[in-house]
Write a protein that holds these residues in place. Sequence first.
Motif, PDB file in Angstrom:
ATOM      1  N   LEU B 117      72.208  42.998  80.815  1.00 52.19           N
ATOM      2  CA  LEU B 117      71.912  43.644  79.536  1.00 52.19           C
ATOM      3  C   LEU B 117      72.813  44.857  79.319  1.00 52.19           C
ATOM      4  N   LEU B 118      72.960  45.633  80.381  1.00 52.08           N
ATOM      5  CA  LEU B 118      73.779  46.846  80.277  1.00 52.08           C
ATOM      6  C   LEU B 118      75.234  46.500  79.948  1.00 52.08           C
ATOM      7  N   GLU B 119      75.768  45.484  80.610  1.00 54.32           N
ATOM      8  CA  GLU B 119      77.147  45.071  80.329  1.00 54.32           C
ATOM      9  C   GLU B 119      77.277  44.559  78.906  1.00 54.32           C
ATOM     10  N   ALA B 120      76.275  43.791  78.466  1.00 52.93           N
ATOM     11  CA  ALA B 120      76.321  43.251  77.106  1.00 52.93           C
ATOM     12  C   ALA B 120      76.318  44.385  76.087  1.00 52.93           C
ATOM     13  N   GLY B 122      77.294  47.493  76.583  1.00 51.75           N
ATOM     14  CA  GLY B 122      78.553  48.217  76.684  1.00 51.75           C
ATOM     15  C   GLY B 122      79.688  47.487  75.978  1.00 51.75           C
ATOM     16  N   ALA B 123      79.850  46.190  76.279  1.00 48.09           N
ATOM     17  CA  ALA B 123      80.956  45.423  75.705  1.00 48.09           C
ATOM     18  C   ALA B 123      80.801  45.303  74.189  1.00 48.09           C
ATOM     19  N   THR B 124      79.568  45.088  73.735  1.00 52.48           N
ATOM     20  CA  THR B 124      79.346  44.925  72.298  1.00 52.48           C
ATOM     21  C   THR B 124      79.626  46.223  71.554  1.00 52.48           C
ATOM     22  N   THR B 125      79.107  47.336  72.100  1.00 59.18           N
ATOM     23  CA  THR B 125      79.348  48.618  71.445  1.00 59.18           C
ATOM     24  C   THR B 125      80.837  48.923  71.381  1.00 59.18           C
ATOM     25  N   SER B 126      81.535  48.637  72.484  1.00 59.22           N
ATOM     26  CA  SER B 126      82.972  48.878  72.519  1.00 59.22           C
ATOM     27  C   SER B 126      83.688  48.043  71.447  1.00 59.22           C
ATOM     28  N   PHE B 127      83.343  46.769  71.356  1.00 58.77           N
ATOM     29  CA  PHE B 127      83.976  45.857  70.394  1.00 58.77           C
ATOM     30  C   PHE B 127      83.730  46.332  68.960  1.00 58.77           C
ATOM     31  N   VAL B 128      82.463  46.627  68.656  1.00 60.68           N
ATOM     32  CA  VAL B 128      82.110  47.033  67.297  1.00 60.68           C
ATOM     33  C   VAL B 128      82.788  48.359  66.944  1.00 60.68           C
ATOM     34  N   THR B 129      82.762  49.312  67.884  1.00 65.82           N
ATOM     35  CA  THR B 129      83.374  50.610  67.622  1.00 65.82           C
ATOM     36  C   THR B 129      84.862  50.464  67.339  1.00 65.82           C
ATOM     37  N   TRP B 153      80.495  35.531  69.694  1.00 65.83           N
ATOM     38  CA  TRP B 153      80.189  36.628  70.631  1.00 65.83           C
ATOM     39  C   TRP B 153      78.921  36.306  71.430  1.00 65.83           C
ATOM     40  N   THR B 154      77.903  35.792  70.752  1.00 65.79           N
ATOM     41  CA  THR B 154      76.643  35.447  71.416  1.00 65.79           C
ATOM     42  C   THR B 154      76.868  34.340  72.451  1.00 65.79           C
ATOM     43  N   MET B 155      77.670  33.350  72.084  1.00 63.54           N
ATOM     44  CA  MET B 155      77.939  32.264  73.028  1.00 63.54           C
ATOM     45  C   MET B 155      78.668  32.802  74.261  1.00 63.54           C
ATOM     46  N   LEU B 156      79.627  33.701  74.045  1.00 65.52           N
ATOM     47  CA  LEU B 156      80.348  34.292  75.176  1.00 65.52           C
ATOM     48  C   LEU B 156      79.402  35.105  76.052  1.00 65.52           C
ATOM     49  N   ALA B 157      78.472  35.815  75.393  1.00 65.09           N
ATOM     50  CA  ALA B 157      77.505  36.606  76.149  1.00 65.09           C
ATOM     51  C   ALA B 157      76.607  35.680  76.972  1.00 65.09           C
ATOM     52  N   TRP B 158      76.217  34.565  76.375  1.00 64.97           N
ATOM     53  CA  TRP B 158      75.385  33.601  77.108  1.00 64.97           C
ATOM     54  C   TRP B 158      76.144  33.075  78.327  1.00 64.97           C
ATOM     55  N   PHE B 159      77.404  32.700  78.088  1.00 67.17           N
ATOM     56  CA  PHE B 159      78.207  32.192  79.195  1.00 67.17           C
ATOM     57  C   PHE B 159      78.322  33.249  80.301  1.00 67.17           C
ATOM     58  N   GLY B 160      78.593  34.485  79.900  1.00 67.48           N
ATOM     59  CA  GLY B 160      78.719  35.560  80.879  1.00 67.48           C
ATOM     60  C   GLY B 160      77.429  35.772  81.656  1.00 67.48           C
ATOM     61  N   ALA B 161      76.308  35.732  80.945  1.00 65.01           N
ATOM     62  CA  ALA B 161      75.008  35.951  81.591  1.00 65.01           C
ATOM     63  C   ALA B 161      74.713  34.828  82.577  1.00 65.01           C
ATOM     64  N   ALA B 162      74.992  33.579  82.165  1.00 68.48           N
ATOM     65  CA  ALA B 162      74.729  32.442  83.049  1.00 68.48           C
ATOM     66  C   ALA B 162      75.619  32.510  84.281  1.00 68.48           C
ATOM     67  N   LEU B 163      76.882  32.866  84.062  1.00 65.73           N
ATOM     68  CA  LEU B 163      77.814  32.982  85.186  1.00 65.73           C
ATOM     69  C   LEU B 163      77.378  34.130  86.103  1.00 65.73           C
ATOM     70  N   ALA B 164      76.883  35.207  85.499  1.00 65.52           N
ATOM     71  CA  ALA B 164      76.429  36.362  86.276  1.00 65.52           C
ATOM     72  C   ALA B 164      75.267  35.968  87.183  1.00 65.52           C
TER      73      ALA B 164
END
Lengths: 216, 264
Positions: B117-120, B122-129, B153-164
């Motif tokens: 959650l924390l990584e998501a 961080g990455a999302t805030t960085s991208f949007v900013t 973006w959501t699909m990438l986050a899902w992939f990242g979470a599953a891989l994590a």
Amino acid sequence: MIELDGVVKRYSTRHGSNTVLDGVSFRVNPGEKMGILGRNGAGKSTLIRLISGVERPSSGSITRGMSVSWPLAFGGAFQGSLTGLDNLRFICRIYGVGIQDKIPYVQEFSELGRYLREPVKTYSSGMRARLAFALSMVIEFDCFLIDEIIAVGDKRFHDKCRYELFEKRHDRAMILVSHQAHNIREHCSKACVLHNGAFHEFPDVESAYLFYNENC
Amino acid sequence: MTAGPTPLHRSLAIQARVILALLMREVLTRFGRHNIGFLWLFVEPMLFTLAITAFWTVARGSVLSGLPIVAFAVTGYSSVLLWRNMPSRCCNAIEPNLSLMYHRHVKVIDIFSARILLEAIGATTSFVTLMLAFGAIGWMRAPEDILKVILGWTMLAWFGAALALFIGALSARSDLVEKIWGPISYLLFPLSGAVFMVEWLPPKAQELILLLPMVHGVELLREGYFGSMVHARYDLSYMTFSCLSLTLIGFALERIASREVIPE
């Protein structure tokens, strides 16, 4: 009430599996205080951890019908890089209780002064023990699991702990591990002995010690 | 006295509480209270993206195959950070948290969830900013189809979470996982679709590269961003299927890990 039924705990080691607890069954009723005797490595701490739910049994079942504390022991369960206050916040968040009214209590009991806002890794072992005990008393439980609790600290600290735990909370159930016989004699109404994985239950503390001294 | 299992809504409440507590703790232990504190959560990925963007602009000029390079770099590198940092943070995540597992409610899955959650965030805030900032100074245009961007973006986050989940649970079994994951994650960066569009590749290479699930997410994201300027190649059902499979395997491994974990 807490009920254990045929609890077995095995650990896998390099030399194959090691059975620490082999079919432990007993029950602890509300308000009941039970001591656990056994030599080093007999599985006392393992039993406490299983009852608290920190570890799971290899087989058998544990039913917790009342709220059970984490294994109260000195020194453990800290994040060294966080301050004492951060550790308090963490525990309050996990157990879902408000923090504001707990701070004065922890401040007073732990006698840490401004060190409450310093990282725990800078504490002495006595300071850690005081913080650990204060944090343990912040959340109320029906049953406290106590693993060799009064092993460090000075007499004044022991007296304070004794008062908080055994006088203020005399109506709670407790499961107590201690190598100091007087602790168990003083506070427990019954006792059991862990020996070679087997669990022997005795209706009173003296008969448990008799068995312990003869067999262990 | 309430014997028997805890009702679901209470279990969920406890889990949410624990994840939040771990999240707050994680922020403090990672970023501390000094200088900008928790802002590092997204300033750090932003700096990475900015560095890459600057480097590409210098190396390749302002346009790459007809695409504005700043937007191309920001969409590409932000995606990499999203799916790559979650597994990296979950790798060997259990050990430093063992002492917290003294509290029955704190489970392996909570530790992973908090870090993911924390990584998501961080990455999302960085991208949007970055999008907003570059948009404000006119270096990046607004996305053509914001919903597609969000979906990608959501699909990438899902992939990242599953891989994590997968990498995190596996790392509990062997120290080798961390050593192998490092090089693999570096190798995957140039292959992940961040630095090219699939259609630029020869047909044979396209087929191979599309075996990597995150490529589909990046393509979808870029289609949303650039619209008709690009010809994105992606198959959402393939990516969904890959993520779903990886999630199930991840959960299974996590279950095993949580049975075997021995708190300090």
